[in-house]
Motif scaffolding. Structure first.
Motif, PDB file in Angstrom:
ATOM      1  N   UNK A   1       0.749  -1.280  -0.078  1.00 44.21           N
ATOM      2  CA  UNK A   1      -0.061  -0.158  -0.076  1.00 44.21           C
ATOM      3  C   UNK A   1       0.649   1.532  -0.085  1.00 44.21           C
ATOM      4  N   UNK A   2       1.907   1.555   0.946  1.00 44.55           N
ATOM      5  CA  UNK A   2       2.413   2.094   0.798  1.00 44.55           C
ATOM      6  C   UNK A   2       3.161   2.965  -0.536  1.00 44.55           C
ATOM      7  N   UNK A   3       3.874   1.322  -1.395  1.00 45.55           N
ATOM      8  CA  UNK A   3       4.590   1.497  -2.832  1.00 45.55           C
ATOM      9  C   UNK A   3       3.430   2.371  -3.491  1.00 45.55           C
ATOM     10  N   UNK A   4       2.649   1.539  -3.291  1.00 46.99           N
ATOM     11  CA  UNK A   4       1.302   2.001  -3.978  1.00 46.99           C
ATOM     12  C   UNK A   4       0.851   3.449  -4.372  1.00 46.99           C
ATOM     13  N   UNK A  40      -4.107  10.230  -5.019  1.00 47.84           N
ATOM     14  CA  UNK A  40      -4.742   9.891  -3.458  1.00 47.84           C
ATOM     15  C   UNK A  40      -4.226   8.940  -2.627  1.00 47.84           C
ATOM     16  N   UNK A  41      -4.364   9.375  -1.105  1.00 45.21           N
ATOM     17  CA  UNK A  41      -4.538   7.948  -0.485  1.00 45.21           C
ATOM     18  C   UNK A  41      -5.405   7.149  -0.599  1.00 45.21           C
ATOM     19  N   UNK A  82      -3.995  -0.666  -7.265  1.00 47.25           N
ATOM     20  CA  UNK A  82      -2.201  -0.509  -7.083  1.00 47.25           C
ATOM     21  C   UNK A  82      -1.317  -1.439  -6.252  1.00 47.25           C
ATOM     22  N   UNK A  83      -2.270  -1.567  -4.839  1.00 50.26           N
ATOM     23  CA  UNK A  83      -1.637  -1.990  -3.605  1.00 50.26           C
ATOM     24  C   UNK A  83      -1.653  -3.318  -3.822  1.00 50.26           C
ATOM     25  N   UNK A 116       0.613  -8.252  -4.581  1.00 50.58           N
ATOM     26  CA  UNK A 116       1.013  -9.687  -5.794  1.00 50.58           C
ATOM     27  C   UNK A 116       1.818 -10.380  -5.926  1.00 50.58           C
ATOM     28  N   UNK A 117       2.717  -9.148  -7.173  1.00 47.74           N
ATOM     29  CA  UNK A 117       4.519  -8.857  -7.294  1.00 47.74           C
ATOM     30  C   UNK A 117       5.102  -9.731  -6.327  1.00 47.74           C
ATOM     31  N   UNK A 118       5.068  -8.848  -5.114  1.00 48.41           N
ATOM     32  CA  UNK A 118       5.801  -9.589  -4.052  1.00 48.41           C
ATOM     33  C   UNK A 118       5.550 -10.657  -3.404  1.00 48.41           C
TER      34      UNK A 118
END
Length: 182
Positions: free
Chosen positions: A95-98, A106-107, A115-116, A121-123
């Motif tokens: 979430x922070x990376x997104x 925005x948050x 995006x999160x 999923x990638x990580x």
């Protein structure tokens, strides 16, 4: 644990009938959606107990050949399911990376959420392949050593063999195979 024993499995076997299983799966989705609206007067303990009971009923239903169970057994759901623990561990970082990668959204937006999910999923895939699977295999080898008697005297130690009591990923009992996994 009950389903591991034949008598326990016989008790839950009616839940594997396709019609019953579909009803249980739909009921679980309703519980999942309704859980956020749980009346506070009933208490947290009742919420946890009710949710645990719903999850316990869901498990045998997922062994059925119902359309819903087969849908949950598709490659995409299996892929996410195998990585779900890693996703759980990595969700805050994702979430922070997104937010960092998409600051213009925005948050609190759907774009940040999506995006999160993609970043998580990638990580999670990296963690699953490079940490989880090697650790599972190491645990399987260690369990195989512990479950066999130690060599006696001068006899050479035999190489570790696969212990049939330690299941491999995606192994299930022959009579409980849900359906072809597409």
């Amino acid at each position: 644990m009950l389903m591991h024993h034949p008598k326990g499995f016989a008790l839950f076997r009616p839940l594997t009938h396709p019609v019953t299983a579909s009803a249980v799966i739909v009921a679980f989705v309703v519980v999942q959606v309704a859980v956020r609206h749980w009346p506070t007067r009933l208490g947290q303990e009742a919420l946890i107990g009710g949710y645990a009971a719903a999850a316990a009923l869901l498990l045998p239903a997922l062994l059925s050949r119902s359309v819903l169970a087969r849908g949950l057994g598709t490659r995409a759901f299996v892929f996410v399911g195998e990585r779900s623990y890693s996703m759980y561990l990595i969700q805050s970082i994702a979430a922070a990376a997104a937010v960092g990668l998409l600051p213009a959204l925005g948050r609190h937006s759907t774009g940040i959420f999506l995006g999160a999910v993609v970043v998580a999923l990638l990580l999670a895939d990296v963690l699953y392949r490079w940490v989880e699977l090697p650790m599972i295999e190491l645990g399987r080898r260690l369990a195989g050593r512990v479950s066999r008697p130690a060599p006696s005297g001068d006899a050479p130690a035999s190489p570790p063999v696969d212990d049939p009591r330690i299941p491999r990923p995606r192994e299930v009992l022959a009579d409980t195979v849900p359906a072809n996994r597409g």
